[in-house]
Scaffold this active site. Structure first.
Site, mmCIF file in Angstrom:
data_model
loop_
_atom_site.group_PDB
_atom_site.id
_atom_site.type_symbol
_atom_site.label_atom_id
_atom_site.label_comp_id
_atom_site.label_asym_id
_atom_site.label_seq_id
_atom_site.Cartn_x
_atom_site.Cartn_y
_atom_site.Cartn_z
ATOM 1 N N SER A 286 -8.702 -37.590 -65.074
ATOM 2 C CA SER A 286 -9.916 -38.093 -64.431
ATOM 3 C C SER A 286 -10.119 -37.478 -63.040
ATOM 4 C CB SER A 286 -9.865 -39.619 -64.371
ATOM 5 O OG SER A 286 -11.095 -40.174 -63.979
ATOM 6 N N LYS A 311 -9.468 -36.277 -69.438
ATOM 7 C CA LYS A 311 -10.342 -37.457 -69.376
ATOM 8 C C LYS A 311 -11.515 -37.131 -68.459
ATOM 9 C CE LYS A 311 -10.734 -42.334 -68.145
ATOM 10 N NZ LYS A 311 -12.015 -42.122 -67.448
ATOM 11 N N GLN A 315 -17.424 -43.666 -66.390
ATOM 12 C CA GLN A 315 -17.588 -45.067 -66.765
ATOM 13 C C GLN A 315 -18.411 -45.815 -65.713
ATOM 14 O OE1 GLN A 315 -14.067 -44.091 -67.726
ATOM 15 N NE2 GLN A 315 -15.162 -43.807 -69.640
#
Length: 522
Positions: A286, A311, A315
């Site tokens: 991320s 990733k 979100q």
């Protein structure tokens, strides 16, 4: 709405009484879902937990989407965000469990526990007259009893070596800082080292404090260690990267079906002009991948290690009044060259996704660069030097460092899995803390002169043998000892000082760190 609801229920009851099949005009999927909920709540043969039923329904919907769209209840949400927010409220101790008893490893400097006289080595045996020692209470339950709102009191009973009976302490809970930097020190002359554990609310401030200190100590070049960094806040990552890029340089962009493209550009801080090496591994994810991708695509830093997790899903948190939350994927992250960070996945199929790291190991990618293959369609180019980089998920480093399966033996893994290593370390510290502190007044003295006693290693092997854990042969035993000795020294340093000292010791066995040093020393 209420009138319609009661009409539906009345009709349901009438149809049910006549043993007829229930039908409903579910003109939309939402009506169909509402009808199912009403039917279960009002007609099911047994009482149902409506809250759990609703949560299960939400989880069920999200499970059919991507691997990172999730639901968390209020408790889970609080636990998830604490490590990123920069603080939590509690008594201010680091602890571990030894034989069903909480042992204080460190007290937070100037924190609530230190202020009332609690010291490392103390055993907390009761909280507000509830015994927590010797009763098989979970670590989570113990933590929930110790934590609480700032300003509230908690009464502790403590057992201290050399003192009879239980000592009473009343601690007033306070905000306890949570640091996102694990370590920062001069790893070699002229080379600074900063390890970021996650990207949280205080990361930028911590990072800049560490940078200033290292520059005062003569840092010319920098190693940023993002190994095992699972991510965190995008903005924290962006703020760190800006310190190394020119004004207008792209850092990352996001784009999704209902989310228009959004570009993140550097504001042009660019406060450090030395060379930079960024360390990553398969658990870097991320925000750490955004960081590594920006350094690589802008040709500002050299990436060393193994392909990152992959990733790259954005979100959006959707919060409910009860404290629960949905984290819904709305877009993808792309590096400046246009690479999508997210690795491939199939909607609703989480098993293969969860086993991706294990599959990489089985396929040889973790141990042999020759096992890594990229299609020409995944080829991209860096923005300044036009070097070839590859997409397809994750950030592939410029210098690959294989996982050393020889150094970390199966025998060692088994000893670790059964907690023989950590338990032996805790007991050793418990028995020798005062003597060690007296003999090694500074970490430098400890680092240069402390040797792990053979008796400590022998004790671990004896405990392992009692569990039928034995080396395959003398050769495996010989390979196990050096790594185990370094691990124990690092653990002892951590418990006498902090994580900074742990990494100072342990990094000397980390092949990715050593490769980073080698590159900067060329």
């Amino acid at each position: 709405m209420k009138k319609s609801f009661f009409i539906v229920i009345a009709l349901l009851m009438a149809w049910h009484g006549a043993h007829a099949q229930i039908r409903y005009n579910s003109s939309t999927p939402l009506n169909k879902l509402n009808m199912a909920v009403m039917a279960i709540n009002n007609l099911y043969v047994e009482e149902v937990d409506q809250e759990k039923l609703t949560e299960d329904a939400i989880r069920g919907m999200l499970e059919k989407l991507d691997p990172h769209s999730t639901y968390s209840n209020a408790k889970e949400t609080k636990q998830m965000t604490e490590s990123l927010e920069g603080s939590f409220e509690g008594i201010g101790v680091q602890f571990n469990m030894m034989e069903d008893t909480l042992v204080v490893i460190q007290t937070i400097s100037n924190g609530p526990s230190e202020k009332v006289g609690i010291i490392p080595g103390d055993r907390i045996v009761a909280v507000n007259d509830t015994a927590i020692a010797g009763v098989n209470m979970s670590k989570e339950d113990i933590m929930s009893r110790l934590r609480g709102p700032k300003g509230t009191k908690v009464n502790l009973k403590i057992v201290r070596q050399g003192i009879k009976g239980q000592l009473p302490f009343t601690v007033i809970r306070d905000k306890i800082p949570v640091y996102s930097l694990d370590a920062s020190y001069m790893i070699r002359p002229g080379i600074g080292y900063i390890r970021i554990g996650n990207f949280g609310a205080t990361t930028y401030e911590e990072f800049m404090t560490a940078m200033a200190k290292l520059q005062d100590e003569g840092m010319k070049d920098l190693i940023i260690d993002l190994q095992d960094n699972g991510g965190g806040y995008l903005q924290a990552s962006v703020m760190v990267i800006e310190e190394f890029l020119e004004k207008g340089d792209m850092i990352v962009y996001t784009e999704g079906r209902r989310s228009p493209r959004r570009d993140y550009h550097s504001s042009g801080s660019n406060t450090f002009d030395g060379r930079v090496v960024v360390l990553v591994n398969e658990y870097s994810a991320s925000a750490s991948e955004i960081t590594a991708g920006a350094f690589q695509d802008q040709d500002r830093g050299i990436i060393v290690g193994r392909r990152t997790f992959g990733k790259g899903l954005v979100q959006r948190p959707i919060e409910f009044d009860d404290g629960s939350m949905i984290r819904l994927t709305i877009a993808h992250y792309y590096t400046p060259s246009g690479r999508c960070i997210q690795k491939p996945y199939t909607k609703g199929e989480k098993k293969d996704y969860a086993e991706d790291i294990e599959n990489r190991f089985r396929n040889g990618e973790m141990t042999n660069s020759d096992s890594i293959h990229f299609a020409d369609s995944l080829k991209f180019y860096t923005l300044r030097k036009h070097r070839v980089v590859y997409g397809g998920g994750g950030i592939m480093p410029d210098y690959f460092v294989p996982l050393d399966t020889v150094k970390y033996t199966k025998y060692h893994r088994q000893l670790s899995a059964k907690s023989h290593i950590i338990n032996a370390n805790l007991k050793y510290i418990d028995d020798n803390r005062k003597a060690l502190k007296k003999k090694y007044s500074t970490f430098e003295d400890f680092y240069n002169n402390f040797e792990v006693p053979q008796s400590l290693i022998d004790g671990i092997f004896e405990k392992g043998a009692a569990d039928d854990i034995k080396p395959k042969d003398d050769e495996e035993l010989a390979r196990t000892i050096p790594y185990l000795r370094t691990q124990l020294k690092a653990l002892i340093a951590r418990d006498l000082w902090d994580m900074n000292e742990y990494f100072h010791v342990f990094n000397e066995t980390n092949d990715i760190v050593l490769k980073g040093i080698e590159i900067l020393q060329q």
